[in-house]
Design an enzyme around this catalytic site. Structure first.
Site, mmCIF file in Angstrom:
data_model
loop_
_atom_site.group_PDB
_atom_site.id
_atom_site.type_symbol
_atom_site.label_atom_id
_atom_site.label_comp_id
_atom_site.label_asym_id
_atom_site.label_seq_id
_atom_site.Cartn_x
_atom_site.Cartn_y
_atom_site.Cartn_z
ATOM 1 N N GLU A 1 143.501 34.934 -28.332
ATOM 2 C CA GLU A 1 142.346 34.171 -28.789
ATOM 3 C C GLU A 1 142.516 32.691 -28.433
ATOM 4 O OE1 GLU A 1 139.928 33.757 -33.064
ATOM 5 O OE2 GLU A 1 141.980 34.510 -33.009
ATOM 6 N N LYS B 1 132.674 35.200 -31.494
ATOM 7 C CA LYS B 1 133.262 35.811 -32.680
ATOM 8 C C LYS B 1 132.219 35.852 -33.801
ATOM 9 C CE LYS B 1 137.631 35.518 -35.304
ATOM 10 N NZ LYS B 1 138.880 34.742 -35.427
ATOM 11 N N CYS C 1 140.171 39.214 -33.372
ATOM 12 C CA CYS C 1 141.077 38.915 -34.490
ATOM 13 C C CYS C 1 140.550 39.349 -35.849
ATOM 14 C CB CYS C 1 141.410 37.422 -34.488
ATOM 15 S SG CYS C 1 142.857 37.007 -35.490
ATOM 16 N N SER D 1 175.306 20.269 -46.942
ATOM 17 C CA SER D 1 176.024 20.103 -48.210
ATOM 18 C C SER D 1 177.030 21.214 -48.471
ATOM 19 C CB SER D 1 175.018 20.064 -49.368
ATOM 20 O OG SER D 1 174.429 21.346 -49.546
#
Length: 756
Positions: free
Chosen positions: A44, A113, A174, A356
């Site tokens: 896309e 779309k 999508c 750390s």
């Protein structure tokens, strides 16, 4: 038989880098044609990149998209191959997210779309309009330059499909796949056999199965060839698009691309028999009946064939076992690939991490180590782009390139342990009569510096040990000169204000020191550029606000900012074995502590005690707040069901109030939180994903009053039924909390002692 060879792509596009994107598209078409594919399908918005965001509102973005498409069409890229190419298009006054279907140097049709992604990380309605005319294809006038270049003035625009002489092909973009009535259902009834889904789908832990089940379901009951293409990589933001392009035939996956990869281009091939689709559909009576009175979808006739006849030289793709990664593998590979894209595209010369020796910073270090391993493996496989990037970033000369991950790490990864009197406590002997808390303090503080150094050596980073006490003392002396007062910690008689201020000074000094080193170490090492400072706060700390604003969490990027503490601990156990960093096993069992307060024989600073809640509880609060959209009252009701067997309603209410109080007090910290890799659906990141205010009434008077009313009602019901109150059985919420913490800490101590 109608044999059809198809190619779908994982492409690592970069938002707004048209040269990079066009190169990848052309190369993918070349690879598809060389393999003999008749269809090449891309992701896309592949020309612009998916993550352009408000750049989509610029006319330049639209114009550059057409210019790139023109370059593809005027040459022989689309000769003999049907190509689906994603780009934004303006029609009239509206912008549309489109798939442009091309063949033989012509545009067959433009498919806008229809259902836009507009939740979570996605804001497509901000930039695009949804196409609403399902019953027609309209005429679209091509831009003048395109029209002249390809001798084509207009093209069909809208919802429809391409009807070839031997099959029908349609796009489904999508989000449309996941709608209640997806287009492929109607298209299948109209005879469409091949579906092209172009996607921009991001990685999230444990999410891939949802996506694949949707592809399988789309073709299981109605037949068809479902071809899915996705972006892969970091295209400029917090998301990592996780590829996994695939081909599904009649509910069976026959081809699957990688989910995590450093490659810019991956072409996934499959050879299918379309007669198998026709045969399945013909055998389903309900399909035949529904097809007989379908709504007609418009089509565009393309007078060419895509399929080949039966041939022994062409073998069919067989169903395969789907490749799923474990969550631990996803944590290693997803952020690792994202970091590589960020490093090679940012102009930086490496990473710098304040290490750390705790679980969070060690997880980040292990992810960078995994990244270095992936780089060396990809070079071994012959990827020239990865090799060129590694040579440039690692400053290799005379034809040298990375062949060992530890050697490569030494060139691009820099770790620094910033110790203080509160962090560098070493206890070598424990008296037999020592109290539980004193014993626990010894276990917590032992060898943090040593653990950090061991992990740095295993990964291969360039490691420094720094003591910041002198800088802290200088600032406190300055403060004393200005005010005549010198603050002290709570364990030494100071107030809460003094205690918090002293912790903030330490944390912020570490931030300043980290950025100083990141700016100047390249100069020390005669390297160009700068080092990216890596953050290491997890999603649960962000949710609770258990971090200092502008401390080591204020880095350039944070690969674990959307990963839970529980998942990180599981990752450390996995990485100790599978990445070869054995010191992570000891780090994992060490109790989490900020180490910002002095350790005394009767006191040790522990994260879960400081927060007043466990990390496990934080994950529950986070999921209820975000995923299930619970306010304080709804969360209380849900937790009464979940925790009711061990906690009274009053205790549950106190826990919910405690969470929302500190969530709201600390919400402002989200406004400056380091941009983080998105991996978890309850992330509190406020810039893109979790859009809520940062100024709250932390007393929540109305909501907490409603909870109190419910508690009274529930307690009254218990008395009415003759039940003993859980509050009287367990004591008040504070004592209950201390008991649960002591049990939790005891398990940690026993585990650590067993390791020792």
């Amino acid at each position: 038989m109608r044999l059809l060879k198809v190619a779908t792509c994982n492409l690592n596009q970069w938002a707004m880098d048209f040269d990079c994107n066009l190169k990848n598209i052309k190369q993918s078409i070349t690879l598809a044609k060389q393999a003999g594919a008749a269809i090449r399908h891309g992701p896309e918005l592949e020309i612009t990149g998916y993550g352009c965001e408000d750049h989509f509102l610029e006319l330049d973005t639209i114009n550059h998209g057409w210019e790139c498409l023109k370059e593809i069409l005027v040459s022989d890229w689309t000769d003999g191959i049907f190509c689906s190419i994603g780009m934004p298009v303006i029609k009239g006054s509206e912008r549309y997210n489109c798939q442009v279907l091309c063949f033989n140097r012509k545009i067959i049709m433009i498919r806008p779309k229809m259902w836009l992604a507009n939740d979570g990380n996605y804001r497509e309605l901000r930039w695009f309009t949804a196409w609403k005319h399902k019953d027609q294809l309209v005429d679209f006038q091509l831009p003048c330059e395109i029209a002249e270049a390809i001798s084509q003035k207009s093209v069909p625009f809208g919802y429809g499909y391409a009807q070839f002489l031997d099959t029908a092909v349609a796009a489904e973009v999508c989000e449309e796949l996941f709608t209640p009535i997806p287009p492929h259902a109607e298209l299948a009834l109209n005879g469409v056999e091949v579906f092209l889904n172009a996607s921009g789908s991001h990685h999230q832990l444990r999410k891939l199965d949802v996506r694949l089940r949707a592809f399988i379901g789309a073709t299981h009951t109605r037949g068809g060839v479902y071809i899915y293409s996705n972006h892969q990589g970091c295209d400029g933001g917090r998301l990592y698009y996780d590829g996994c392009s695939c081909v599904v035939v009649n509910g069976e996956v026959v081809a699957q691309g990688s989910q995590f990869s450093l490659r810019d281009i991956e072409v996934v091939l499959a050879q299918v028999d379309l007669d198998a689709v026709a045969s399945l559909r013909g055998s389903i009576s309900s399909f035949q009946e529904q097809a007989s009175y379908k709504n007609t979808v418009p089509s565009v006739l393309v007078p060419y064939k895509l399929c080949q006849p039966f041939s022994m030289q062409m073998s069919l793709s067989s169903p395969l076992k789907i490749n799923y990664h474990t969550p631990e593998e996803e944590i290693a590979s997803g952020p690792g690939c994202w970091l590589w894209d960020y490093l090679r595209r940012s102009g930086a010369s490496g990473f710098l991490l304040p290490l750390s020796g705790g679980a969070d910073s060690s997880s980040v270090a292990a992810i960078v180590g995994c990244m270095c391993q992936l780089v060396v493996k990809e070079i071994d496989k012959g990827d020239e782009q990865v090799k060129a990037d590694a040579i440039r970033i690692g400053s290799y000369t005379d034809g040298q390139f990375p062949t060992d991950s530890k050697e490569f790490s030494k060139r691009i990864f820099y770790t620094v342990f910033m110790g203080s009197e509160n962090r560098l406590v070493h206890v070598h002997r424990i008296a037999a009569h020592v109290s539980f808390i004193a014993f626990y303090s010894c276990v917590v503080t032992e060898d943090t510096k040593k653990r950090a150094k061991e992990l740095a050596d295993e990964i291969g980073s360039w490691h420094l040990d720094v003591n910041i006490d002198g800088v802290v003392s200088a600032l406190l002396s300055l403060f004393q000169t200005l005010t005549g007062k010198r603050p002290c910690y709570k364990v030494d008689g100071g107030s809460n204000i003094e205690n918090l201020g002293l912790q903030n000074i330490q944390a912020r000094i570490r931030m300043v020191l980290a950025f100083m080193l990141a700016s100047l170490l390249p100069w020390v090492h005669s390297k160009p550029g700068f080092y990216l400072v890596l953050g290491s706060s997890n999603v649960d700390e962000g949710l609770r606000g258990y971090l200092t604003k502008y401390d080591c969490s204020s880095a350039d990027i944070n690969p674990i900012g959307s990963i839970s503490k529980q998942d990180l601990r599981a990752f450390l156990r996995w990485a100790a074995i599978h990445l070869g960093y054995s010191s992570l096993a000891e780090i994992e069992v060490a109790p989490p502590t900020a180490e910002l307060e002095p350790i005394r024989s009767n006191y040790s600073q522990l994260d879960e005690v400081d927060m007043g809640m466990t990390y496990e509880e934080l994950s529950v609060y986070g999921r209820l707040r975000k995923i299930f959209r619970c306010g304080p009252v709804s969360m209380f009701k849900n937790l009464c069901y979940r925790w009711g067997s061990r906690l009274s309603p009053l205790e549950v209410a106190d826990k919910v109030k405690h969470f929302f109080k500190y969530y709201s007090i600390n919400r402002h910290k989200m406004t400056v939180l380091t941009p983080s890799y998105h991996a978890e659906s309850y992330s509190p990141e406020d810039n893109r994903f979790d859009l809520r205010q940062f100024l709250y009434n932390s007393r929540w008077p109305y909501q907490f009053r409603k909870m109190d009313e419910l508690v009274k009602e529930l307690d009254g019901n218990e008395v009415a039924f003759g039940e003993t109150s859980k509050s009287s059985r367990y004591g008040n919420c504070g004592s209950r909390l201390r008991r649960s913490q002591i049990r939790h800490l005891s398990r940690r101590i026993l585990s650590l002692c067993a390791k020792k």
